[in-house]
Design an enzyme around this catalytic site. Structure first.
Site, mmCIF file in Angstrom:
data_model
loop_
_atom_site.group_PDB
_atom_site.id
_atom_site.type_symbol
_atom_site.label_atom_id
_atom_site.label_comp_id
_atom_site.label_asym_id
_atom_site.label_seq_id
_atom_site.Cartn_x
_atom_site.Cartn_y
_atom_site.Cartn_z
ATOM 1 N N ASP A 157 43.431 50.812 32.905
ATOM 2 C CA ASP A 157 43.701 49.413 33.089
ATOM 3 C C ASP A 157 44.142 48.556 31.897
ATOM 4 O OD1 ASP A 157 41.855 47.252 33.147
ATOM 5 O OD2 ASP A 157 40.090 48.099 32.010
ATOM 6 N N GLU A 202 32.249 49.340 38.104
ATOM 7 C CA GLU A 202 31.123 48.469 36.694
ATOM 8 C C GLU A 202 30.307 47.704 37.090
ATOM 9 O OE1 GLU A 202 34.845 46.174 34.347
ATOM 10 O OE2 GLU A 202 35.546 48.910 33.883
ATOM 11 N N GLU A 244 44.178 40.980 27.161
ATOM 12 C CA GLU A 244 42.583 41.371 26.392
ATOM 13 C C GLU A 244 42.904 42.356 25.886
ATOM 14 O OE1 GLU A 244 40.765 42.867 30.354
ATOM 15 O OE2 GLU A 244 38.942 44.276 28.889
HETATM 16 C C1 GCV Z 1 37.042 41.769 34.796
HETATM 17 C C2 GCV Z 1 38.252 45.980 33.059
HETATM 18 C C3 GCV Z 1 37.599 44.556 31.454
HETATM 19 C C4 GCV Z 1 36.420 43.761 32.454
HETATM 20 C C5 GCV Z 1 37.552 43.333 33.546
HETATM 21 C C6 GCV Z 1 37.224 44.647 34.843
HETATM 22 C C7 GCV Z 1 37.735 44.397 36.089
HETATM 23 O O1 GCV Z 1 37.418 47.371 32.275
HETATM 24 O O2 GCV Z 1 37.981 45.049 30.394
HETATM 25 O O3 GCV Z 1 36.447 42.573 31.732
HETATM 26 O O4 GCV Z 1 36.412 43.051 34.460
HETATM 27 O O5 GCV Z 1 38.564 45.286 33.809
HETATM 28 O O6 GCV Z 1 39.375 44.334 35.632
HETATM 29 O O7 GCV Z 1 36.944 44.396 36.803
#
Ligand code: GCV
Length: 723
Positions: free
Chosen positions: A385, A311, A413
């Site tokens: 995720d 990411e 989340e």
């Molecule tokens: C910290 C998901 C979440 C992100 C998070 C990512 C990760 O994509 O939406 O907010 O980033 O996981 O675990 O690195």
């Protein structure tokens, strides 16, 4: 002057409230499960119990906090302060410590050889002719854990006259991951701002830090990663390391080590180097020097957590090196000091056309055996995720020569943020008890991560914290249960989530059976309810773009295809689901052969994972005999009905606990029902627009049009970093 009966009654009520004598005195949740309120003996098995004196040392900081926790807990629970004593002079003494710290304990000659650093025993013993309870460990920290266990027995009303308990943790590193930024924001945080007040550190150490440490120690958590995995380099500057050291000082007596998420490119950003290539000697030297500097300030520093090449984060692949090259370089810098690297396997790339769910396995499996001894690979519980339900990650059981940690998300989340009552124990338990079949039957995820399957001594479990500055820490009283259950399962992954829920309810609210039973039932069903109203039958990733609030199965607005709901559900006129069978992306073959065969076969795939592994016709006959379309609508509806029932349960419990916590939960359940209905209706409206099918008879049409649901927008969602 004569007062009316009514006035007298009012005065009496005021008096009662003033004295705080009523059990329903308002509570704000700050005390978590460490409330230590006076026990109601009729609700416990403690009728006979009479504690008389406390024998506890205080010559180290851990001994002092152990002693004061026992004093505080016993006074609160029993309603009187216990005198401190050097010797056992009465029946009912409580003795805590180690043979090293106490001659009295040495004299007990308890068999504690196998307790290790953190284990303890709690035994009913006779000392100098008096009945006593001994809480004994090899090291101070074990005695602290034992003290918390003993208090838990009292808090939950257990009989404690014939105790013979022996506890050691199954997992070595039991760690919270805070996704906190240095500016105070918390990514995916729904409980206010970061509890780390970086600005006022190191000089001001709020008492909240100590209470945080107490809460963690009470459930055996022994590590905390202070900053977000999306890390900046600033945390490694001297100014911030000083602040980190101040927190480490507060946590040390409680056996909690601090760790930091690091930015892989820090040598460029704060080190003045031109590269962060892990094979470059200058880069290696920079990290060695940085590690030395950290350990000078924090001798028991835990190590680094790393999100690399994921990411948008920098990583070794920027230099055509592998994840192992990157992890090993950092591990070598930490090794002389005893630190570890927790290297995340959450990697997937926008430019890789492969099924996102397969990419971590593809990248990490070939690296098995290439990591240095102080590296753990940290793997999310599922391959996508942290969804409401996913199958377990195929890396579990597939990397025999590498210690794997599991990473759970305690913050909700994808499960309703702060307000939805969703107890995550069943989710965690489902993953931990899943059989990877990697080395024959019984090769559970729990055995992978506790090291017993492949003989790893370095083991760990991480949970993304749900903690913030809200007075109740977690954004709701019931969210505290998710912090609690994570810690308890990290200590022992084979505990039952139901037993843990019961423990938590008793400590957090009441020992009254008429309250405990329905609340535990409600908690145990809550995760399945959320799966049903959000993503039933193996659907995943259908939430709103970026902020992840609410349903948006239609959404294709995200920049990357693998962030779009339409990528995951693949609904069309014929059917719905992601074909991961051998005729699709073949993700099934990342699992051990018997599971791969099962998941590859539409008929054998458990229906809870159906649409995760298969693209299935709308008219496919499910095991119930109904069509898939019917079942999908039925599950969505079931989820809403379950929340309605949760509300009814809660309504029936009015009066058992204080009004403040009762009312907030009632209000949050109302929000949950409204949002569950929204999830159901928006999802059905969308999938119906794709399937073109009428609703099954007896099922209500969505309250609004699809256009309405699609038009909703949410610019200020909490926990989302691009505000
Ligand atoms: C910290 C998901 C979440 C992100 C998070 C990512 C990760 O994509 O939406 O907010 O980033 O996981 O675990 O690195």
């Amino acid at each position: 002057m004569s007062l009316s009966l009514r006035t007298w009654a009012m005065l009496a009520l005021w008096l009662v409230l003033l004295l705080g004598a009523t059990p329903s005195r308002a509570e704000d949740g700050y005390d978590l499960w460490l409330r230590y309120r006076l026990l109601a003996p009729e609700q416990t098995k403690l009728y006979q119990y009479r504690a008389t004196e406390l024998i506890a040392g205080s010559s180290t900081s851990t001994q002092s906090v152990t002693r004061s926790e026992l004093q505080r807990g016993l006074e609160g629970l029993l309603g009187r302060a216990l005198p401190l004593s050097e010797n056992v002079t009465h029946d009912g003494a409580i003795i805590v410590g180690t043979p090293k710290s106490s001659a009295l304990i040495a004299r007990l000659h308890l068999d504690i050889q196998d307790l290790g650093h953190e284990g303890y025993v709690i035994r009913s013993v006779v000392v100098d002719g008096h009945a006593a309870t001994a809480i004994v460990a090899q090291e101070d920290i074990g005695a602290l854990y034992g003290a918390f266990h003993f208090l838990r027995l009292l808090q939950t009303g257990q009989a404690i006259d014939h105790l013979d308990l022996h506890e050691t943790p199954c997992v070595k590193l039991r760690v919270l991951n805070h996704w906190d930024y240095l500016n105070g924001q918390v990514e995916r945080g729904y409980a206010g701002a970061s509890i780390w007040d970086w600005w006022k550190l190191p000089d001001w150490r709020t008492p909240r830090y100590t209470d945080y440490a107490r809460a963690n120690a009470s459930i055996g958590i022994n590590g905390t990663v202070l900053d977000n995995v999306n890390a900046g380099a600033t945390i490694l500057t001297p100014t911030y390391l000083q602040k980190v050291a101040a927190l480490a000082d507060v946590f040390r007596p409680y056996g909690i080590r601090v760790y930091l998420s690091i930015r892989f490119s820090a040598p460029i950003e704060i080190g003045g180097l031109k590269t962060a290539d892990p094979l470059d000697p200058k880069v290696q030297a920079w990290w060695h020097a940085k590690a030395d500097e950290i350990y000078q300030r924090i001798p028991d520093f835990g190590g680094f957590l790393v999100k690399a090449n994921s990411e948008g984060q920098p990583g070794p692949e920027d230099y055509k090196r592998t994840h192992a090259d990157g992890a090993n370089m950092l591990a070598d810098a930490l090794a002389p000091h005893g630190g570890v690297v927790m290297w995340r396997a959450f990697v997937y790339s926008a430019s890789n056309p492969e099924d996102r769910a397969k990419q971590a396995y593809d990248e990490f499996k070939p690296l098995d055996g290439r990591f240095h001894a102080n590296v753990l690979v940290q793997v999310k519980n599922g391959p996508v995720d942290f969804q409401p339900r996913e199958p377990f990650h195929p890396l579990f059981g597939a990397m025999r020569r590498t210690p794997l940690m599991t990473e759970f998300e305690i913050t909700k989340e994808y499960l309703g943020f702060a307000t939805h009552l969703v107890y995550l124990g069943p989710l965690f338990e489902e993953v931990l008890s899943a059989d990877t079949m990697a080395h024959g039957k019984g090769s559970t995820v729990a055995k992978v991560i506790d090291g017993s399957l492949d003989g790893h001594a370095l083991t760990g479990m991480a949970g993304v914290a749900n903690i913030g500055t809200d007075r109740d820490w977690c954004g709701s009283d019931f969210n505290q249960a998710n912090w609690y259950v994570f810690g308890r399962l990290a200590w022992n992954p084979s505990l039952s989530s139901r037993a843990i829920a019961e423990e938590w309810v008793r400590m957090t609210f009441s020992n009254n059976e008429s309250f405990v039973r329905p609340v535990v039932e409600m908690m145990m069903g809550s995760r399945e309810a959320a799966v049903d109203y959000m993503t039933p039958l193996g659907l995943v990733h259908l939430m709103g773009p970026g902020h992840h609030y609410g349903p948006a199965p239609w959404d294709a607005s995200e920049s990357r295809p693998d962030w779009r709901p339409v990528y995951y559900h693949r609904a069309d006129r014929q059917g719905i689901g992601f074909d991961r069978s051998r005729s699709g992306s073949d993700a099934v073959d990342q699992y051990a052969a018997p599971l791969a065969a099962q998941f590859n076969d539409l008929k054998q795939t458990p229906e809870q994972y159906l649409l995760y592994f298969h693209h299935v016709g709308w008219d496919y006959r499910m095991r119930s005999g109904h069509t898939l379309w019917y079942e999908l609508v039925a599950h969505y509806t079931q989820g809403v009905n379950d929340v309605k029932r949760m509300r009814e349960t809660w309504r029936s419990l009015h009066g058992y606990i204080d009004e403040q916590r009762y009312e907030q939960t009632a209000a949050f359940l109302a929000i949950q029902e409204k949002e569950a209905q929204w999830w159901r209706d928006a999802s059905i409206a969308y999938f119906q627009s794709v399937s073109g099918l009428p609703l099954p008879p007896g099922y209500a049409a969505p309250e609004q049009s699809l256009n309405y649901y699609e038009s909703l927008s949410f610019p200020y969602v909490p926990g989302f970093s691009s505000w």
